[in-house]
Design an enzyme around this catalytic site. Structure first.
Site, PDB file in Angstrom:
ATOM      1  N   ARG A 175      67.774   3.742   6.746  1.00  0.00           N
ATOM      2  CA  ARG A 175      67.388   3.030   7.974  1.00  0.00           C
ATOM      3  C   ARG A 175      67.464   1.527   7.754  1.00  0.00           C
ATOM      4  O   ARG A 175      67.467   1.066   6.624  1.00  0.00           O
ATOM      5  CB  ARG A 175      65.936   3.392   8.357  1.00  0.00           C
ATOM      6  CG  ARG A 175      65.863   4.641   9.193  1.00  0.00           C
ATOM      7  CD  ARG A 175      64.444   5.108   9.345  1.00  0.00           C
ATOM      8  NE  ARG A 175      64.233   6.304   8.567  1.00  0.00           N
ATOM      9  CZ  ARG A 175      63.046   6.753   8.173  1.00  0.00           C
ATOM     10  NH1 ARG A 175      61.953   6.082   8.449  1.00  0.00           N
ATOM     11  NH2 ARG A 175      62.947   7.869   7.500  1.00  0.00           N
ATOM     12  N   GLU A 212      59.751 -11.244  -9.821  1.00  0.00           N
ATOM     13  CA  GLU A 212      59.589 -10.590  -8.517  1.00  0.00           C
ATOM     14  C   GLU A 212      60.919 -10.646  -7.761  1.00  0.00           C
ATOM     15  O   GLU A 212      61.563 -11.694  -7.709  1.00  0.00           O
ATOM     16  CB  GLU A 212      58.499 -11.307  -7.723  1.00  0.00           C
ATOM     17  CG  GLU A 212      58.252 -10.693  -6.350  1.00  0.00           C
ATOM     18  CD  GLU A 212      57.001 -11.262  -5.693  1.00  0.00           C
ATOM     19  OE1 GLU A 212      55.933 -11.270  -6.340  1.00  0.00           O
ATOM     20  OE2 GLU A 212      57.107 -11.713  -4.539  1.00  0.00           O
ATOM     21  N   PRO A 231      56.446   0.477  -2.034  1.00  0.00           N
ATOM     22  CA  PRO A 231      56.465   1.441  -0.933  1.00  0.00           C
ATOM     23  C   PRO A 231      57.654   1.303   0.015  1.00  0.00           C
ATOM     24  O   PRO A 231      58.060   0.199   0.377  1.00  0.00           O
ATOM     25  CB  PRO A 231      55.151   1.151  -0.189  1.00  0.00           C
ATOM     26  CG  PRO A 231      54.748  -0.211  -0.615  1.00  0.00           C
ATOM     27  CD  PRO A 231      55.254  -0.363  -2.016  1.00  0.00           C
ATOM     28  N   ASN A 232      58.170   2.471   0.376  1.00  0.00           N
ATOM     29  CA  ASN A 232      59.249   2.645   1.363  1.00  0.00           C
ATOM     30  C   ASN A 232      60.641   2.267   0.857  1.00  0.00           C
ATOM     31  O   ASN A 232      61.619   2.460   1.573  1.00  0.00           O
ATOM     32  CB  ASN A 232      58.927   1.911   2.679  1.00  0.00           C
ATOM     33  CG  ASN A 232      57.679   2.451   3.331  1.00  0.00           C
ATOM     34  OD1 ASN A 232      57.525   3.665   3.451  1.00  0.00           O
ATOM     35  ND2 ASN A 232      56.764   1.582   3.716  1.00  0.00           N
ATOM     36  N   HIS A 277      63.013  -9.581  -4.079  1.00  0.00           N
ATOM     37  CA  HIS A 277      63.060  -9.076  -2.705  1.00  0.00           C
ATOM     38  C   HIS A 277      64.506  -9.044  -2.254  1.00  0.00           C
ATOM     39  O   HIS A 277      65.249 -10.008  -2.456  1.00  0.00           O
ATOM     40  CB  HIS A 277      62.245  -9.961  -1.755  1.00  0.00           C
ATOM     41  CG  HIS A 277      60.803  -9.964  -2.115  1.00  0.00           C
ATOM     42  ND1 HIS A 277      59.990  -8.882  -1.888  1.00  0.00           N
ATOM     43  CD2 HIS A 277      60.045 -10.890  -2.744  1.00  0.00           C
ATOM     44  CE1 HIS A 277      58.784  -9.145  -2.344  1.00  0.00           C
ATOM     45  NE2 HIS A 277      58.789 -10.357  -2.873  1.00  0.00           N
ATOM     46  N   ALA A 305      55.879  -4.072   0.497  1.00  0.00           N
ATOM     47  CA  ALA A 305      54.799  -4.572   1.363  1.00  0.00           C
ATOM     48  C   ALA A 305      53.558  -4.997   0.568  1.00  0.00           C
ATOM     49  O   ALA A 305      52.786  -5.857   1.028  1.00  0.00           O
ATOM     50  CB  ALA A 305      54.429  -3.503   2.389  1.00  0.00           C
ATOM     51  N   ASN A 360      59.798  -5.196  -7.464  1.00  0.00           N
ATOM     52  CA  ASN A 360      59.845  -5.413  -6.015  1.00  0.00           C
ATOM     53  C   ASN A 360      58.608  -4.717  -5.455  1.00  0.00           C
ATOM     54  O   ASN A 360      58.622  -3.497  -5.239  1.00  0.00           O
ATOM     55  CB  ASN A 360      61.121  -4.844  -5.395  1.00  0.00           C
ATOM     56  CG  ASN A 360      61.209  -5.162  -3.900  1.00  0.00           C
ATOM     57  OD1 ASN A 360      60.198  -5.521  -3.281  1.00  0.00           O
ATOM     58  ND2 ASN A 360      62.381  -5.030  -3.315  1.00  0.00           N
ATOM     59  N   ARG A 399      61.583 -14.613   7.369  1.00  0.00           N
ATOM     60  CA  ARG A 399      61.144 -13.509   8.229  1.00  0.00           C
ATOM     61  C   ARG A 399      59.745 -13.808   8.802  1.00  0.00           C
ATOM     62  O   ARG A 399      59.351 -14.960   8.897  1.00  0.00           O
ATOM     63  CB  ARG A 399      61.200 -12.203   7.430  1.00  0.00           C
ATOM     64  CG  ARG A 399      62.635 -11.881   6.937  1.00  0.00           C
ATOM     65  CD  ARG A 399      62.707 -10.566   6.190  1.00  0.00           C
ATOM     66  NE  ARG A 399      62.357  -9.447   7.064  1.00  0.00           N
ATOM     67  CZ  ARG A 399      62.091  -8.221   6.600  1.00  0.00           C
ATOM     68  NH1 ARG A 399      62.144  -7.977   5.303  1.00  0.00           N
ATOM     69  NH2 ARG A 399      61.776  -7.265   7.441  1.00  0.00           N
ATOM     70  N   TYR A 414      68.224  -4.443   5.058  1.00  0.00           N
ATOM     71  CA  TYR A 414      68.151  -4.088   3.633  1.00  0.00           C
ATOM     72  C   TYR A 414      69.455  -3.583   3.041  1.00  0.00           C
ATOM     73  O   TYR A 414      69.512  -3.260   1.856  1.00  0.00           O
ATOM     74  CB  TYR A 414      67.043  -3.045   3.427  1.00  0.00           C
ATOM     75  CG  TYR A 414      65.676  -3.557   3.818  1.00  0.00           C
ATOM     76  CD1 TYR A 414      65.131  -4.672   3.185  1.00  0.00           C
ATOM     77  CD2 TYR A 414      64.937  -2.946   4.828  1.00  0.00           C
ATOM     78  CE1 TYR A 414      63.890  -5.163   3.537  1.00  0.00           C
ATOM     79  CE2 TYR A 414      63.685  -3.421   5.193  1.00  0.00           C
ATOM     80  CZ  TYR A 414      63.170  -4.531   4.550  1.00  0.00           C
ATOM     81  OH  TYR A 414      61.941  -5.017   4.897  1.00  0.00           O
TER      82      TYR A 414
HETATM   83  O1  CA2 Z   1      62.974  -7.606   1.002  1.00  0.00           O
HETATM   84  C1  CA2 Z   1      62.351  -6.856   0.257  1.00  0.00           C
HETATM   85  O2  CA2 Z   1      62.811  -6.387  -0.783  1.00  0.00           O
HETATM   86  C2  CA2 Z   1      60.922  -6.427   0.655  1.00  0.00           C
HETATM   87  O3  CA2 Z   1      60.155  -6.320  -0.524  1.00  0.00           O
HETATM   88  C3  CA2 Z   1      61.060  -5.077   1.343  1.00  0.00           C
HETATM   89  C4  CA2 Z   1      59.744  -4.549   1.900  1.00  0.00           C
HETATM   90  C5  CA2 Z   1      59.056  -5.603   2.765  1.00  0.00           C
HETATM   91  O4  CA2 Z   1      57.766  -5.142   3.155  1.00  0.00           O
HETATM   92  C6  CA2 Z   1      58.906  -6.927   2.033  1.00  0.00           C
HETATM   93  O5  CA2 Z   1      58.317  -7.866   2.917  1.00  0.00           O
HETATM   94  C7  CA2 Z   1      60.246  -7.432   1.578  1.00  0.00           C
HETATM   95  C8  CA2 Z   1      59.984  -3.311   2.755  1.00  0.00           C
HETATM   96  C9  CA2 Z   1      60.637  -2.177   2.040  1.00  0.00           C
HETATM   97  C10 CA2 Z   1      60.892  -1.093   3.032  1.00  0.00           C
HETATM   98  O6  CA2 Z   1      62.240  -0.681   2.911  1.00  0.00           O
HETATM   99  C11 CA2 Z   1      62.798   0.021   3.951  1.00  0.00           C
HETATM  100  C12 CA2 Z   1      64.058   0.502   3.720  1.00  0.00           C
HETATM  101  C13 CA2 Z   1      64.699   1.184   4.709  1.00  0.00           C
HETATM  102  C14 CA2 Z   1      64.076   1.394   5.934  1.00  0.00           C
HETATM  103  C15 CA2 Z   1      62.802   0.907   6.143  1.00  0.00           C
HETATM  104  C16 CA2 Z   1      62.159   0.229   5.146  1.00  0.00           C
END
Ligand code: CA2
Length: 147
Positions: free
Chosen positions: A17, A97, A9-10, A99, A76, A73, A106, A22
């Site tokens: 953003r 996996e 997700p996301n 990230h 969340a 990946n 974090r 990221y």
């Molecule tokens: O670091 C990673 O790849 C994560 O899997 C990214 C997830 C986070 O919940 C994990 O703890 C670590 C979040 C992905 C959301 O990506 C966004 C990208 C741009 C703006 C907002 C969120």
């Protein structure tokens, strides 16, 4: 060799953003780079992104016999999903996996991965290149004999 790449997700918001956490690349750009590396190694990849936990579970469930390995990946869902962990354990397709960020540096809730124990390993904190490292790790793993 066929590898399934799943993004949770996301991750569709990458490049729009939070570039400080990221990076500036979109998911499509990251996957294009991975596809280039895969092509150079004669590996087929198929990639997907979903914001729906059930869709990710279904794709993992359908991977057995169709894919040699998975790069995941879970975003969340890493920190919450017993369903993804159970799916990975059920199909027993080797999974790495990934990230983008170093989840261990974090917030505390990101330090726990429910899915990592069902994977052969985890790569975190190296940004987009983490997917390429995961591909190399899978190729190496699949080239060895596992009894
Ligand atoms: O670091 C990673 O790849 C994560 O899997 C990214 C997830 C986070 O919940 C994990 O703890 C670590 C979040 C992905 C959301 O990506 C966004 C990208 C741009 C703006 C907002 C969120």
């Amino acid at each position: 060799m066929k590898i399934l790449v799943l993004n949770g997700p996301n991750l569709n918001l990458l490049g729009t953003r939070e570039p400080g956490i990221y990076g500036a690349l979109t998911l499509a750009q990251i996957m294009a780079r991975l596809a280039d590396e895969a092509r150079a190694k004669s590996v087929d990849i198929e990639w997907h992104q979903s914001n729906q936990e059930g869709e990710l579970v279904d794709r993992i469930g359908a991977s057995r016999g169709r894919f040699d390995g998975i790069i995941l990946n879970p975003a969340a869902y890493t920190h919450t999903s017993v369903a993804l962990r159970d799916a990975l354990q059920a199909v027993a397709v080797p999974c790495v996996e990934v990230h983008l960020s170093n989840v261990h540096a974090r917030e505390g809730f990101r330090h726990t991965s429910l899915t990592a124990a069902a994977c052969i390993g985890q790569i975190a904190g190296f940004g987009p290149i983490g997917y390429v490292l995961a591909l190399e790790a899978l190729i190496e793993y699949l080239g060895r004999k596992h009894t």
